[in-house]
Write a protein that holds these residues in place. Sequence first.
Motif, mmCIF file in Angstrom:
data_model
loop_
_atom_site.group_PDB
_atom_site.id
_atom_site.type_symbol
_atom_site.label_atom_id
_atom_site.label_comp_id
_atom_site.label_asym_id
_atom_site.label_seq_id
_atom_site.Cartn_x
_atom_site.Cartn_y
_atom_site.Cartn_z
ATOM 1 N N GLY A 102 0.748 -1.154 0.075
ATOM 2 C CA GLY A 102 0.057 0.127 0.010
ATOM 3 C C GLY A 102 0.865 1.197 0.051
ATOM 4 N N VAL A 103 2.020 1.342 0.678
ATOM 5 C CA VAL A 103 2.856 2.333 0.838
ATOM 6 C C VAL A 103 3.419 2.725 -0.462
ATOM 7 N N PHE A 131 4.012 5.597 -5.795
ATOM 8 C CA PHE A 131 4.231 5.455 -7.190
ATOM 9 C C PHE A 131 2.838 6.483 -7.959
ATOM 10 N N ARG A 132 1.754 6.266 -7.427
ATOM 11 C CA ARG A 132 0.687 7.101 -7.809
ATOM 12 C C ARG A 132 1.115 8.528 -7.682
ATOM 13 N N VAL A 166 14.154 2.137 5.120
ATOM 14 C CA VAL A 166 13.387 2.749 4.069
ATOM 15 C C VAL A 166 11.889 2.826 4.575
ATOM 16 N N PRO A 167 11.345 4.018 4.113
ATOM 17 C CA PRO A 167 11.977 4.980 3.047
ATOM 18 C C PRO A 167 12.597 6.093 3.229
ATOM 19 N N VAL A 168 13.389 6.481 2.549
ATOM 20 C CA VAL A 168 14.301 7.776 2.688
ATOM 21 C C VAL A 168 14.257 8.635 1.486
ATOM 22 N N VAL A 179 15.121 13.124 4.207
ATOM 23 C CA VAL A 179 13.956 12.906 5.267
ATOM 24 C C VAL A 179 13.645 11.448 5.372
ATOM 25 N N LYS A 180 13.567 11.259 6.726
ATOM 26 C CA LYS A 180 13.404 9.575 6.586
ATOM 27 C C LYS A 180 12.042 9.264 7.304
ATOM 28 N N GLY A 181 11.595 8.097 6.806
ATOM 29 C CA GLY A 181 10.105 7.809 7.308
ATOM 30 C C GLY A 181 9.201 7.822 6.257
ATOM 31 N N THR A 182 8.061 7.006 6.440
ATOM 32 C CA THR A 182 6.912 6.988 5.623
ATOM 33 C C THR A 182 6.326 8.187 5.751
ATOM 34 N N VAL A 183 6.029 8.996 4.610
ATOM 35 C CA VAL A 183 5.462 10.239 4.364
ATOM 36 C C VAL A 183 5.258 10.479 2.948
#
Length: 326
Positions: free
Chosen positions: A35-36, A41-42, A100-102, A114-118
């Motif tokens: 999902g992330v 990608f979208r 990841v993600p970074v 910037v680190k972390g899911t955002v």
Amino acid sequence: MRESYSKQVSPEGETATNALDFDVQIFISSGMPEGVLRSLFRQALDEGAKRVRFVVRGFEPQKVGELLKKLRMLLPDPYKDDVLVEVDPNAFRAYNVTEVPVYLVKNKDKWYSVKGTVSIDGARERARKGGNYKAGELYAIAEPDILSVIEERSKKYDWEGAFARARSRAAQNLKPNFDLPTVVQDSTDYFVPTFTVPEDVTGPGPDGKGTVVLAKEGQTFRLLDHTKLQVPVIAVDATDERQVRLVQSWLRRPEYKAADVFIVGSTIQSPGGGVAMEELVRKFNRPVFPLFKRLGDRFGIQAVPAIVEQDGDRLRIRYFNPQTKG
């Protein structure tokens, strides 16, 4: 939630593509939740795919196709949409990316990590503000560092012995088997390389059902519409010292510093019967390659010495009389 940070960085270390071509680079892994990845990608497609570069650390040996297929199937439309995903273990090493993600985000000619899911917009906002902050989850990297895999495997082989055997085979076998006439008058020709499809080429249809025809038998493609000549090509008869001296002078010029040199001349042999490649390598200070007839036909070369360069959708072949230049 995990503690993350944002700091100014310099985008160095990438090998596949220059970081400065992009506004955002995102280090990802197939081990992240689907999902992330779908969401990222979208978002990249909404921004314009060319502005965002996704980077993965590597792949299981002989399974790069499986990795790319898995990532492609996460696109909104796997058969039409396209985002840039590159394998770049050097970038992971340069930024010490271990989870990841970074994100690497460009803001006013400065780069921030910037680190972390955002979201991508969220990463841009943090880059504008700077400072530490808490982002979403970080995930383990599923793929191995492909450079480490190669380095580990290389320890198991006798590369010096392999190189020696390869050089021996080259000396015995790489013999140009045809000649070209010597240029008697300077001139310039143009040539359009093409490829004619020998039989129908098909691929899987949408959703993997049925097949679609990608190219039909007899269809002709202009090759330079789809690729490009990376460096100039120089063709020379290495048995003619006038041509050798002329080519040596060309190779000292900046525009031909990276040129590939191809030789013709079926009589180029060392006393032992093989091609005197080592002597030619020394004279030209670079590797040299035999110009077989089929390759010469692909370049449109009719005589030597000649310089082949791309000119739009065609090749420009310039011929030089070695008598007047030598």
